[in-house]
Design an enzyme around this catalytic site. Structure first.
Site, PDB file in Angstrom:
ATOM      1  N   ASN A   1       0.860  -1.189   0.000  1.00 27.71           N
ATOM      2  CA  ASN A   1       0.000   0.000   0.000  1.00 27.71           C
ATOM      3  C   ASN A   1       0.888   1.227   0.000  1.00 27.71           C
ATOM      4  O   ASN A   1       1.347   1.691   1.039  1.00 27.71           O
ATOM      5  CB  ASN A   1      -0.910  -0.012   1.231  1.00 27.71           C
ATOM      6  CG  ASN A   1      -1.912  -1.150   1.171  1.00 27.71           C
ATOM      7  OD1 ASN A   1      -2.910  -1.056   0.455  1.00 27.71           O
ATOM      8  ND2 ASN A   1      -1.622  -2.234   1.870  1.00 27.71           N
ATOM      9  N   GLU A   2       1.138   1.714  -1.193  1.00 27.91           N
ATOM     10  CA  GLU A   2       2.072   2.829  -1.373  1.00 27.91           C
ATOM     11  C   GLU A   2       1.382   4.155  -1.020  1.00 27.91           C
ATOM     12  O   GLU A   2       0.158   4.198  -0.853  1.00 27.91           O
ATOM     13  CB  GLU A   2       2.553   2.851  -2.832  1.00 27.91           C
ATOM     14  CG  GLU A   2       3.358   1.627  -3.245  1.00 27.91           C
ATOM     15  CD  GLU A   2       4.765   1.571  -2.634  1.00 27.91           C
ATOM     16  OE1 GLU A   2       5.048   2.319  -1.682  1.00 27.91           O
ATOM     17  OE2 GLU A   2       5.571   0.746  -3.114  1.00 27.91           O
ATOM     18  N   PRO A   3       2.179   5.240  -0.892  1.00 23.09           N
ATOM     19  CA  PRO A   3       1.581   6.538  -0.599  1.00 23.09           C
ATOM     20  C   PRO A   3       0.397   6.832  -1.521  1.00 23.09           C
ATOM     21  O   PRO A   3       0.440   6.552  -2.727  1.00 23.09           O
ATOM     22  CB  PRO A   3       2.743   7.502  -0.863  1.00 23.09           C
ATOM     23  CG  PRO A   3       3.948   6.709  -0.527  1.00 23.09           C
ATOM     24  CD  PRO A   3       3.640   5.304  -0.955  1.00 23.09           C
TER      25      PRO A   3
ATOM     26  N   THR B   1      10.427   1.995  -3.705  1.00 24.50           N
ATOM     27  CA  THR B   1      10.249   0.564  -3.416  1.00 24.50           C
ATOM     28  C   THR B   1      10.979  -0.273  -4.460  1.00 24.50           C
ATOM     29  O   THR B   1      11.639  -1.270  -4.138  1.00 24.50           O
ATOM     30  CB  THR B   1       8.745   0.221  -3.424  1.00 24.50           C
ATOM     31  OG1 THR B   1       8.108   1.036  -2.445  1.00 24.50           O
ATOM     32  CG2 THR B   1       8.496  -1.239  -3.136  1.00 24.50           C
TER      33      THR B   1
END
Ligand code: F6R
Length: 637
Positions: free
Chosen positions: A169-171, A188
């Site tokens: 769950n990235e920014p 990442t």
């Protein structure tokens, strides 16, 4: 073993944790911490067994949980823990990704856990990287539904990415997000690049369990080790909840504990500046740390700090203990002044009572241990040069071959030169063919690896000859732990320790220089240092070891904090240029090296920036204005 329980306590309730919004426990090392976490998981599995219930575990991959899985396997094998009631859901998988690729999380989980325990394969759930794009949307919905059907997760194990991601769950992720296909953040992908042998091989997408599902877990433990997680942990634990740092959503969960090691916790207010949260016991190290911090905060040099500066910034009890700013300032100034020396091997015939090194013997035997073939010149090229010029017997021990960091096109260049000289050489034909086949696992080919190792060896000789060290003093240890052909190395073995022990015992050094770079807990530098520490333990009863001092330089990426430095070696502008030239000999590592990380500067630029910066910091504290400084910390064994 008697393992104490990790108790959940709401954050921010005590004076010390008043800046914190997530409960966290700090361990001195990640191994010990992992054993505690494994113990908690094992207890949960057993409790569920007694209740005749299934235990639903959410699992993570990456470097952080490896030791937890190792310990769970141990508990299974040695203490008979059964996993028959366990159902697992993994957080994520790269997309697309073949199941049997060594890069898949499917492979990771089986390698580290599932192949070694008695879990029913039907109870293992890992998002599949092979689902077609058309089916993907529904597949993700079904993955989330399946977790719900089991009544949600009893326990979720997490790591944290430098972007603040949990799972992938990235920014930008929403706090109620479900399982879905997402695009990986550039940072990442940079972090994953080494294990994929280059960023271009890292998938751009992944499937991840959503924040909404994670947050519904009854218990959450997040693991984080190493300096490179320290900044994001401070934001996550002390910052506001924001989609920019998805892990901050965990502040809303009422049974989350972060398990950290000291390096990962170092930027939390209570660790970095404990005097701001509670009364402190002022030992020498804390005093130095605080005074240097105060100088940076007030933008003053040490001798200009006043009583008011101390009182206004949480250091009134230090002042009360020591008397006055005047005394504190003088003592601190002298302490730092005495770290500076142009004589890293000691100054012959000089009073050495306030110098970092002993004057005698005036000619010392020195071993510079270099984890990779260029760390010596990158991290201590100036000091290295002075040691040689000042007549010490300098040996360099290259601990690993560094072969995986040579690109295929670089290796091809050398192979083709050999071919031009010797057109009938069939061995070189085979190597050229292998490199040209562009198979990603070309690193596993032993001859290609050997060629790459030899390229680095010859580059090292060029640099050490340039600095005036005879070839007979150069030792290539080729430690076996490194020779896997991949980024993942073997653990340190007895054979590695024996090799290091032998060279120390042969040379009987008065000084050892070693890389004390602990930023990456699984990295080569750490293993190389562990090998030296193990050897020192073995050798410490020998008489000659009473005369042996160990100095640690840090690796290519970081420098010691000013308060940690015990020897600072100045460089003139000309010496900086000489060091640059020595680094240039490592041509295979120039122009965009394979394991660059997210710092795109070349090594020589990084090294110079870092040495200039240390000099600037010393000057800002009121010390002399040097062009550049290399820094060392003593290791006591
Ligand atoms: C892995 C995962 C990621 C990692 C994170 C930290 O399943 O979901 O969130 O936990 O990227 O990775 P490491 O542990 O390698 O630092």
């Amino acid at each position: 073993m008697g393992v104490k329980k990790i108790k959940y306590r709401p954050a921010g309730q005590f004076e010390e944790t008043r800046f914190e919004k997530i409960h966290n426990v700090i361990f001195s090392n990640s191994n010990e911490a992992s054993i505690h976490v494994a113990q908690e998981i094992a207890e949960l599995i057993k409790t569920k067994q007694k209740q005749n219930k299934k235990c639903i575990l959410g699992l993570a991959t990456g470097s952080s949980p490896i030791k937890v899985y190792e310990e769970l396997v141990r508990i299974h094998k040695e203490e008979g823990l059964s996993f028959s009631n366990v159902v697992t859901f993994n957080l994520d998988e790269y997309y697309p990704m073949e199941i049997n690729s060594t890069h898949s999380y499917y492979y990771f989980m089986h390698e580290h856990l599932f192949n070694h325990i008695n879990i029913d394969p039907k109870n293992i759930n890992i998002p599949s990287g092979t689902v077609s794009l058309k089916e993907l949307h529904q597949y993700c919905i079904d993955y989330g539904l399946k977790i719900k059907e089991y009544g949600g997760l009893d326990f979720q194990l997490l790591g944290i990415g430098r972007t603040g991601h949990i799972g992938f769950n990235e920014p930008g992720s929403h706090s109620n997000s479900g399982t879905r296909n997402i695009t990986l953040d550039h940072i990442t992908r940079v972090d994953a690049a080494p294990s994929f042998l280059g960023i271009n091989n890292v998938p751009k997408k992944a499937i991840t369990m959503g924040i909404g599902t994670v947050k519904k877990a009854k218990r959450i433990i997040l693991l984080a080790w190493g300096d490179n997680k320290a900044s994001i942990l401070k934001k996550t634990i002390e910052g506001e909840i924001t989609s920019e740092v998805p892990a901050t959503y965990l502040q809303e969960h009422n049974n989350t504990t972060f398990i950290l090691n000291e390096e990962a916790s170092q930027k939390l207010t209570r660790i970095k500046t404990p005097w701001l949260v509670r009364p402190c016991i002022w030992d020498k190290e804390l005093t130095s740390k605080a005074i240097i911090w105060l100088c940076v905060l007030t933008k003053k040099s040490i001798l200009k700090l006043t009583d008011k500066d101390y009182n206004n910034n949480g250091m009134s009890n230090l002042l009360a203990e020591e008397g006055s700013a005047y005394d504190l300032n003088i003592e601190m100034f002298n302490k730092i002044q005495h770290t500076i020396t142009g004589w890293p091997g000691g100054k012959p015939n000089a009073d050495d009572s306030s110098r970092p090194e002993r004057a005698t013997p005036s000619k010392k035997r020195v071993i510079i241990f270099s984890p990779h073939p260029d760390d010596d010149v990158i991290s201590m090229g100036g000091t290295f040069d002075r040691l040689v010029e000042q007549g010490h017997e300098v040996h360099v021990a290259y601990q690993t071959s560094g072969n995986i960091a040579v690109s295929n096109h670089e290796a091809l260049k050398y192979a083709e030169v050999i071919k031009d000289i010797d057109p009938k050489n069939t061995k070189i034909d085979a190597i050229i063919q292998k490199i040209n086949s562009e198979v990603i696992d070309v690193e596993n080919n032993i001859d290609v690896r050997r060629l790459k190792g030899l390229i680095r060896k010859r580059e090292s000789f060029s640099a050490t000859r340039f600095l005036g060290v005879p070839d007979k003093n150069i030792h290539f240890l080729n430690l076996p732990f490194y020779e896997t052909g991949t980024v993942k190395k073997k653990p340190l073995g007895q054979e590695d320790v024996d090799i290091v022990t032998k060279i120390i015992d042969k040379i009987k050094p008065h000084q050892i220089y070693a890389a004390g770079d602990l930023a990456d807990p699984h990295g080569t530098h750490k293993v190389c240092l562990d090998a030296i520490i193990a050897s020192l333990e073995i050798l410490k009863h020998n008489d000659y070891m009473n005369d042996c001092w160990v100095w640690l330089y840090r690796g290519a990426w970081h420098e010691w904090d000013i308060h940690q430095i015990e020897m600072a070696v100045p460089m003139s502008p000309d010496q900086v240029l000489k060091k640059r030239k020595a680094i240039f000999f490592h041509e295979s590592q120039k122009d965009g090296v394979m394991f660059q990380g997210d710092d795109t500067r070349e090594f020589w630029v990084r090294a110079e920036d870092r040495n200039y910066e240390t000099a600037r910091k010393y000057h800002a504290l009121g010390l002399a204005d040097y062009a550049a400084l290399e820094a060392f910390k003593r290791y006591h064994f």
